[in-house]
Design a protein around this motif. Structure first.
Motif, PDB file in Angstrom:
ATOM      1  N   UNK A   1       0.727  -1.273   0.038  1.00 40.94           N
ATOM      2  CA  UNK A   1       0.125  -0.134  -0.196  1.00 40.94           C
ATOM      3  C   UNK A   1       0.907   0.891   0.002  1.00 40.94           C
ATOM      4  N   UNK A   2       1.116   2.282  -0.786  1.00 39.60           N
ATOM      5  CA  UNK A   2       1.984   3.435  -1.185  1.00 39.60           C
ATOM      6  C   UNK A   2       1.264   4.450  -0.070  1.00 39.60           C
ATOM      7  N   UNK A   3       0.133   4.365   0.153  1.00 40.45           N
ATOM      8  CA  UNK A   3      -0.400   5.316   1.015  1.00 40.45           C
ATOM      9  C   UNK A   3       0.070   7.060   0.721  1.00 40.45           C
ATOM     10  N   UNK A   4       0.147   6.948  -0.403  1.00 41.70           N
ATOM     11  CA  UNK A   4       0.980   8.429  -0.820  1.00 41.70           C
ATOM     12  C   UNK A   4       0.120   9.329  -0.612  1.00 41.70           C
ATOM     13  N   UNK A   5      -1.284   9.410  -0.816  1.00 44.12           N
ATOM     14  CA  UNK A   5      -1.765  10.666  -0.791  1.00 44.12           C
ATOM     15  C   UNK A   5      -2.577  10.711   0.586  1.00 44.12           C
ATOM     16  N   UNK A   6      -2.210   9.879   1.581  1.00 43.98           N
ATOM     17  CA  UNK A   6      -2.803  10.415   2.881  1.00 43.98           C
ATOM     18  C   UNK A   6      -1.434  10.846   3.747  1.00 43.98           C
ATOM     19  N   UNK A   7      -0.763  10.125   3.673  1.00 43.73           N
ATOM     20  CA  UNK A   7       0.633   9.944   4.757  1.00 43.73           C
ATOM     21  C   UNK A   7       2.646  10.497   3.845  1.00 43.73           C
ATOM     22  N   UNK A   8       2.671   9.920   2.517  1.00 43.51           N
ATOM     23  CA  UNK A   8       3.858  10.413   1.264  1.00 43.51           C
ATOM     24  C   UNK A   8       3.809  11.284   0.548  1.00 43.51           C
ATOM     25  N   UNK A   9       2.446  12.787   0.508  1.00 44.04           N
ATOM     26  CA  UNK A   9       2.011  13.753  -1.140  1.00 44.04           C
ATOM     27  C   UNK A   9       2.836  14.179  -0.985  1.00 44.04           C
ATOM     28  N   UNK A  10       3.940  14.835  -0.044  1.00 41.51           N
ATOM     29  CA  UNK A  10       4.816  15.609   0.227  1.00 41.51           C
ATOM     30  C   UNK A  10       6.129  14.790  -0.867  1.00 41.51           C
ATOM     31  N   UNK A  11       6.357  13.414  -1.266  1.00 40.39           N
ATOM     32  CA  UNK A  11       7.084  13.396  -1.645  1.00 40.39           C
ATOM     33  C   UNK A  11       7.099  13.530  -3.381  1.00 40.39           C
ATOM     34  N   UNK A  12       6.182  13.777  -4.301  1.00 35.49           N
ATOM     35  CA  UNK A  12       5.348  13.841  -5.038  1.00 35.49           C
ATOM     36  C   UNK A  12       5.065  12.846  -6.133  1.00 35.49           C
ATOM     37  N   UNK A  13       4.696  13.810  -7.368  1.00 32.49           N
ATOM     38  CA  UNK A  13       4.200  12.404  -8.306  1.00 32.49           C
ATOM     39  C   UNK A  13       4.767  11.074  -8.932  1.00 32.49           C
ATOM     40  N   UNK A  14       5.778  11.939  -9.086  1.00 36.18           N
ATOM     41  CA  UNK A  14       7.603  10.670  -9.564  1.00 36.18           C
ATOM     42  C   UNK A  14       8.258   9.652  -8.303  1.00 36.18           C
ATOM     43  N   UNK A  15       7.263   9.924  -7.271  1.00 31.33           N
ATOM     44  CA  UNK A  15       8.098   9.101  -6.683  1.00 31.33           C
ATOM     45  C   UNK A  15       6.599   7.809  -6.388  1.00 31.33           C
ATOM     46  N   UNK A  16       5.677   8.646  -6.692  1.00 29.70           N
ATOM     47  CA  UNK A  16       5.259   7.616  -6.128  1.00 29.70           C
ATOM     48  C   UNK A  16       5.016   7.010  -7.595  1.00 29.70           C
ATOM     49  N   UNK A  17       4.633   7.770  -9.274  1.00 29.08           N
ATOM     50  CA  UNK A  17       5.182   7.367 -10.526  1.00 29.08           C
ATOM     51  C   UNK A  17       5.879   5.569 -10.144  1.00 29.08           C
TER      52      UNK A  17
END
Ligand SMILES: Nc1ncnc2c1ncn2[C@@H]1O[C@H](COP(=O)(O)OS(=O)(=O)O)[C@@H](OP(=O)(O)O)[C@H]1O
Length: 347
Positions: free
Chosen positions: A149-165
């Motif tokens: 589970x990436x938890x990008x939009x709740x916990x890791x949003x500051x890491x940016x979309x590139x990190x997510x991708x």
């Protein structure tokens, strides 16, 4: 002109020497190019591995923290570090496919693949049956999904979309990239953030009877922290008056309509699909047909992929080794159909 050994040495011997040198140089160059290619392929797998270990570590330390997803609610149920390990459990079942995913050479064999932001996300709800749905979807050849589970939009949003991708698996044109993070559904900032990424994102919510969902949530926590108060004392403000404590996160997560209002401010209803967690157990093929239709995919995952395990009371994935899709991955076609039973522990 007379034959001269000196001239012969000057013209013939040096040119064959140069040829030899050129030949060795070409071989060395090819070897270097090959080694650099392998290194690039290997490095591309590293962020995934790093993220997995970092994520586990973060989750370990977060175990007693408030769950930002339900605001100021009382939360005794934040044990999301369990989620990734269950993903690994499913990955063992899909071991063969996962090994191929991580293989640096797979990129070499298919250069048209690239990492893309997800076009569809399972946004909730915790303990609704999200893991089962994701793993069922991963059987589909047109879906590539990240297991953890990436938890990008709740916990890791500051890491940016590139990190997510970077966390996403590679996919080719026509394949859908997906992820699941059940806490998105109840986190107030998430709808706007997903909308900012893409207003066309398809959203799937697995819902389940809110009471059984809360019990499942509570049971999972109690298996880790046996000292927590009883379910009844957490649920009720006043048990004889039947007054429920709606500040408790296990109750709040189950207030599906309240959270839905936030989503509908950004997305039309056609972009949301509600999947029944109960039917994922009683009729997984039927529910999968709805999901595949919603995602605009061929109905590939059907009855033949499921095997009901009466001892566990859950449908298990049937590993159709030897089918066309497996041979497409370069695996031998021969071999018996294996029925893999998924070990599911409560909590
Ligand atoms: N096929 C299949 N196999 C196993 N389990 C299944 C399946 N379909 C749905 N479920 C239900 O999934 C519940 C866990 O939900 P989640 O995967 O969403 O949990 S989590 O939020 O990721 O922790 C889990 O809840 P509990 O067993 O009550 O804890 C299951 O009821």
């Amino acid at each position: 002109m007379e034959y001269s050994p000196i001239l012969h040495n000057l013209h013939v011997v040096p040119s064959s020497h140069v040829k030899n040198k050129l030949f060795v140089f070409c071989i060395m160059l090819s070897l270097w190019v090959y080694m650099i290619y392998c290194c690039v392929g290997y490095c591309s797998t590293v962020p995934n591995l790093t993220y997995r270990s970092v994520n586990r570590h973060e989750n370990d330390s977060e175990i007693d923290n408030q769950d930002s997803s339900v605001g100021a609610s009382r939360d005794l149920l934040n044990n999301e570090n369990d989620l990734d390990s269950r993903g690994d459990e499913w990955d063992e079942i899909r071991g063969e496919a996962k090994a191929l995913d991580d293989n640096a050479m797979s990129g070499f064999l298919n250069e048209s693949e690239s990492k893309k932001l997800p076009q569809a996300i399972i946004i909730g709800v915790k303990k609704g049956g999200t893991r089962a749905l994701l793993e069922f979807l991963r059987l589909h050849p047109d879906i590539r999904a990240v297991g953890a589970e990436p938890h990008f939009f709740d916990r890791n949003y500051d890491k940016g979309l590139e990190w997510y991708r970077e966390l996403m698996p590679k996919s080719s044109e026509g394949q859908l990239t997906m992820e699941k993070t059940p806490s998105y559904y109840v986190t107030k900032e998430v709808p706007a953030r997903i909308y900012t990424m893409s207003k066309d994102t398809k959203l799937i919510v697995v819902v389940r009877d809110p009471v059984t969902r809360a019990i499942s949530d509570y049971t999972q926590t109690r298996s880790k922290k046996p000292d927590i108060p009883s379910f009844e004392s957490l649920t009720f403000k006043n048990i004889s008056a039947g007054l429920i404590d709606t500040t408790w996160s296990a109750v709040q997560i189950g207030m599906y309509a309240k959270h839905l209002e936030r989503w509908l401010q950004y997305f039309p209803t056609e972009q949301l699909l509600f999947v029944s967690g109960e039917r994922l157990i009683s009729d997984p093929a039927g529910e999968m047909a709805r999901v595949q239709d919603f995602l605009g995919l061929r109905r590939v995952v059907t009855e033949k992929h499921f095997h009901f395990n009466p001892a566990k009371g859950f449908p298990a994935l049937r590993d159709l080794r030897g089918t066309a899709s497996r041979t497409a991955w370069g695996k031998p076609k021969a071999g018996p159909i294996l029925i893999l039973t998924q070990r599911w522990s409560r909590g």
